[in-house]
Enzyme design. Structure first.
Site, PDB file in Angstrom:
ATOM      1  N   GLU A 206      10.790   0.230   5.277  1.00 36.51           N
ATOM      2  CA  GLU A 206      10.533  -0.554   6.484  1.00 36.51           C
ATOM      3  C   GLU A 206      11.121  -1.938   6.230  1.00 36.51           C
ATOM      4  OE1 GLU A 206       6.399  -0.976   7.580  1.00 36.51           O
ATOM      5  OE2 GLU A 206       6.943  -2.281   9.254  1.00 36.51           O
TER       6      GLU A 206
ATOM      7  N   ARG B 146       2.774   6.743  -6.522  1.00 37.02           N
ATOM      8  CA  ARG B 146       3.472   5.453  -6.516  1.00 37.02           C
ATOM      9  C   ARG B 146       3.519   4.882  -7.923  1.00 37.02           C
ATOM     10  NH1 ARG B 146       3.126   2.721  -1.282  1.00 37.02           N
ATOM     11  NH2 ARG B 146       3.315   0.672  -2.225  1.00 37.02           N
TER      12      ARG B 146
ATOM     13  N   LYS C 175       4.264  -5.221  -0.578  1.00 39.62           N
ATOM     14  CA  LYS C 175       5.013  -6.252   0.134  1.00 39.62           C
ATOM     15  C   LYS C 175       4.091  -7.306   0.713  1.00 39.62           C
ATOM     16  CE  LYS C 175       7.561  -3.078   2.115  1.00 39.62           C
ATOM     17  NZ  LYS C 175       8.317  -2.388   3.144  1.00 39.62           N
TER      18      LYS C 175
HETATM   19  P1  ATP Z   1       4.478  -1.738   0.339  1.00 41.14           P
HETATM   20  O1  ATP Z   1       3.060  -1.289   0.202  1.00 41.14           O
HETATM   21  O2  ATP Z   1       5.007  -2.424  -0.864  1.00 41.14           O
HETATM   22  O3  ATP Z   1       4.728  -2.504   1.598  1.00 41.14           O
HETATM   23  P2  ATP Z   1       5.543   0.512   1.650  1.00 41.14           P
HETATM   24  O4  ATP Z   1       5.287   1.905   1.243  1.00 41.14           O
HETATM   25  O5  ATP Z   1       4.854   0.029   2.859  1.00 41.14           O
HETATM   26  O6  ATP Z   1       5.314  -0.401   0.402  1.00 41.14           O
HETATM   27  P3  ATP Z   1       8.124   1.062   2.632  1.00 41.14           P
HETATM   28  O7  ATP Z   1       9.223   0.145   2.981  1.00 41.14           O
HETATM   29  O8  ATP Z   1       7.464   1.789   3.715  1.00 41.14           O
HETATM   30  O9  ATP Z   1       7.063   0.224   1.836  1.00 41.14           O
HETATM   31  O10 ATP Z   1       8.570   2.043   1.479  1.00 41.14           O
HETATM   32  C1  ATP Z   1       9.726   2.832   1.517  1.00 41.14           C
HETATM   33  C2  ATP Z   1       9.548   3.975   0.570  1.00 41.14           C
HETATM   34  O11 ATP Z   1       9.287   3.498  -0.732  1.00 41.14           O
HETATM   35  C3  ATP Z   1       8.379   4.850   0.960  1.00 41.14           C
HETATM   36  O12 ATP Z   1       8.820   6.190   0.988  1.00 41.14           O
HETATM   37  C4  ATP Z   1       7.365   4.625  -0.099  1.00 41.14           C
HETATM   38  O13 ATP Z   1       6.702   5.821  -0.419  1.00 41.14           O
HETATM   39  C5  ATP Z   1       8.190   4.164  -1.287  1.00 41.14           C
HETATM   40  N1  ATP Z   1       7.412   3.267  -2.136  1.00 41.14           N
HETATM   41  C6  ATP Z   1       6.867   2.081  -1.807  1.00 41.14           C
HETATM   42  N2  ATP Z   1       6.194   1.551  -2.841  1.00 41.14           N
HETATM   43  C7  ATP Z   1       6.307   2.430  -3.868  1.00 41.14           C
HETATM   44  C8  ATP Z   1       5.829   2.461  -5.218  1.00 41.14           C
HETATM   45  N3  ATP Z   1       5.079   1.477  -5.722  1.00 41.14           N
HETATM   46  N4  ATP Z   1       6.152   3.529  -5.977  1.00 41.14           N
HETATM   47  C9  ATP Z   1       6.919   4.514  -5.477  1.00 41.14           C
HETATM   48  N5  ATP Z   1       7.387   4.557  -4.231  1.00 41.14           N
HETATM   49  C10 ATP Z   1       7.098   3.521  -3.422  1.00 41.14           C
HETATM   50 MG    MG Z   2       5.242   1.222   4.664  1.00 42.41          MG
END
Ligand code: ATP
Ligand code: MG
Length: 556
Positions: free
Chosen positions: A37, A262, A272
């Protein structure tokens, strides 16, 4: 992928993919996607997902799409889209021409929403957000059906079109899937599909005032892109029934969602939202502050993409969450930098040394090895003269027995130069040492004595006349506890995570080093040129110290 990386060991996801291929499922195709995102910068957790999605695709002759999951105009920005692309490319992955945006599918998603309305599977709800939340029930109690749940198809279509036309204000109405308000899985209790947001979108501008929810977007985007294996983190495990429900009800191509744990990393936070808070509060200088676990921060710090990919390979992929020690990441970095970072001499806390029997006007060029791990890196000339800077803590006036560096009457080797013996200590009125006096042995040029006598210490040095002044930024962990997310993470910020040292002295060749160049400063650690430095006055970030605490942890 670089050939220096070790062959990947398998994991449960690669086993599923291999098995699918062996059985001809998906016609043997493998299509994955990385779906960020664009509401912030990528962090090391995302690197795990990137390496998994792009890695699996590469290993199984498939491809991986880069897809921006941009359904929330309130938080998304073009600058994040660009930074994310830079970061994925920097990590070494390539999406070819397959960059997609969920927002490109808004028309199709809208048509699918109308399809579900026509099938009696979706309805417009007039309840407020609070009412919807209250009526959702709990894990132990079923939810309450909305009084608007049984509207006619025609009324729903009419209201949904009015929502789209902007006839209602934000929060006045939503479109919901009509599933089951008593479902044990709360995600199936008539989830919201569309909400009204009168906001400009970074790509679609003002074309829309309703936006699809993540769950109503993600699976369909996978479907449109012919994804085979939709790899996401375990946070979405409870959403999988909904992912499946939408695709089944729409009767469209149906990829398989598979969840993995994760990455959690010690001494930092990987969310984030929390990282943004650090930026906005000014705890760090920006998303690319070298203390941040963002890919842009790690890059500025001096991390190599290879070391991050190696780290991702070593942590592997599993279902169970755990916390990985940040020392493992640092270990992968040291291994990589040890192989390829050129060596240089830099004195971080200088003390002046005068070699009394060395001619005042003489300069000698000493031959120094650029990288003992890599003969092809060659040698360089380092100027030596009568006055040198040594590291202040390489001298002790009254040393304990095990101190093998410089002390009154002691002889040490100056790296690539001569043996010197300390003959005198010069102090100021406050009794502080301001200068050392030494003599050198001309027969030890190159660093060895023809008579075979040994010295225990070898010190690095920089010639005073040739030294370049540098600022060196010493970094430590951003948080001073291993798991800052337990409790209020802001309480655990490490006040000493950045220590700036000015007046450091580096060898002259470093004045011209380009931002991003990495070096091993002998006996100190790995350092990377920061873009902040001006011409001739470089700034270095300490990437990581030389000592490897990870090896010790492993032995325990
Ligand atoms: P955050 O909680 O940091 O905002 P998010 O999952 O909302 O992370 P996205 O931009 O939606 O952020 O993530 C894109 C992809 O990265 C998703 O498929 C998510 O599963 C993966 N991802 C995010 N954080 C991790 C992590 N700590 N370990 C592994 N994969 C991750
Ligand atoms: Mg997300």
């Amino acid at each position: 992928m670089s050939t220096t990386e070790r062959p990947r060991s398998s994991d449960f996801i690669r086993e599923i993919v291999a098995d699918d291929r062996a059985h001809g499922r998906w016609d043997g195709r493998v299509v994955t996607r990385f779906p960020p995102e664009p509401n912030g910068y990528l962090h090391i957790g995302h690197a795990k997902s990137i390496c998994l999605n792009f890695g699996v695709a590469a290993e199984f002759d498939g491809h991986c799409n880069l897809r921006f999951d941009d359904t929330n105009p309130t938080k998304e920005e073009t600058r994040f889209v660009e930074a994310i692309q830079d970061d994925v490319r920097w990590l070494g992955w390539n999406w070819g021409d397959r960059v997609y945006y969920a927002s490109d599918y808004f028309d199709q998603l809208y048509a699918w929403a109308e399809q579900l309305i026509r099938d009696g599977k979706a309805y417009v709800d007039d309840q407020t957000g609070d009412e919807i939340r209250e009526n959702r029930g709990t894990l132990t109690d079923p939810g309450r059906e909305s009084p608007f749940r049984d509207r006619s198809v025609d009324e729903n279509l009419d209201l949904f079109r009015k929502m789209r036309e902007g006839a209602f204000e934000e929060g006045e109405r939503v479109l919901r899937a009509r599933i089951d308000m008593a479902a044990p899985n709360l995600n199936l209790r008539d989830p919201v599909m569309y909400r009204i947001l009168k906001q400009s979108h970074h790509r679609t501008g003002d074309a829309w005032c309703i936006y699809p929810m993540y769950d109503f977007t993600h699976g369909q985007s996978d479907s449109i892109e012919d994804v085979t294996h939709s790899l996401c983190d375990t946070g979405f495990e409870d959403h999988r029934p909904l992912y499946d429900w939408y695709l089944d009800e729409l009767g469209v191509y149906h990829p398989q969602q598979i969840e993995f744990a994760r990455l959690n990393l010690s001494h930092t936070v990987l969310s984030k939202r929390r990282l943004r808070a650090l930026v906005e509060r000014g705890d760090v200088a920006g998303w690319d502050d070298p203390r941040m676990p963002t890919l842009s921060g790690l890059r500025r710090r001096g991390y190599t993409p290879e070391s991050i990919r190696e780290f991702c390979a070593r942590i592997g992929v599993a279902k169970r969450e755990n916390v990985v020690e940040i020392q493992l990441l640092e270990h992968c970095l040291r291994e990589d930098l040890n192989r390829r970072a050129p060596r240089a001499m830099a004195v971080l806390d200088p003390i002046r040394v005068v070699i009394e029997n060395y001619p005042e006007d003489r300069t000698e060029q000493m031959e120094a090895v650029n990288n003992p791990e890599d003969a092809s890196a060659g040698t360089r000339q380092v100027p030596f003269s009568r006055e040198l800077y040594l590291e202040r803590d390489d001298f002790m006036e009254d040393p304990p027995r095990k101190f093998f560096r410089l002390a009154p009457g002691r002889e040490v080797r100056l790296r690539y130069a001569y043996f010197v013996t300390c003959t005198d200590v010069v102090k100021n009125d406050d009794g502080e040492i301001v200068e050392l006096r030494c003599t050198y042995d001309p027969k030890t040029r190159g660093g060895d004595a023809p008579d075979g006598r040994k010295v225990k210490g070898t010190l690095h040095w920089v010639s005073v006349r040739h030294a370049v002044d540098a600022e060196i930024r010493m970094y430590d962990h951003l948080f001073n506890v291993p798991e800052p997310e337990e409790g209020d993470y802001l309480q655990h910020l490490n006040p000493d995570s950045l220590v700036v040292r000015r007046g450091c002295k580096v060898e002259p060749a470093l004045a011209a080093a380009a931002p991003g160049s990495r070096f091993q400063f002998e006996r100190q650690g790995y350092f990377c040129v920061d873009p902040d430095g001006a011409d001739g006055a470089p700034v270095f970030n300490r990437t990581v110290a030389l000592r490897d605490s990870w090896s010790k942890i492993k032995k325990k």
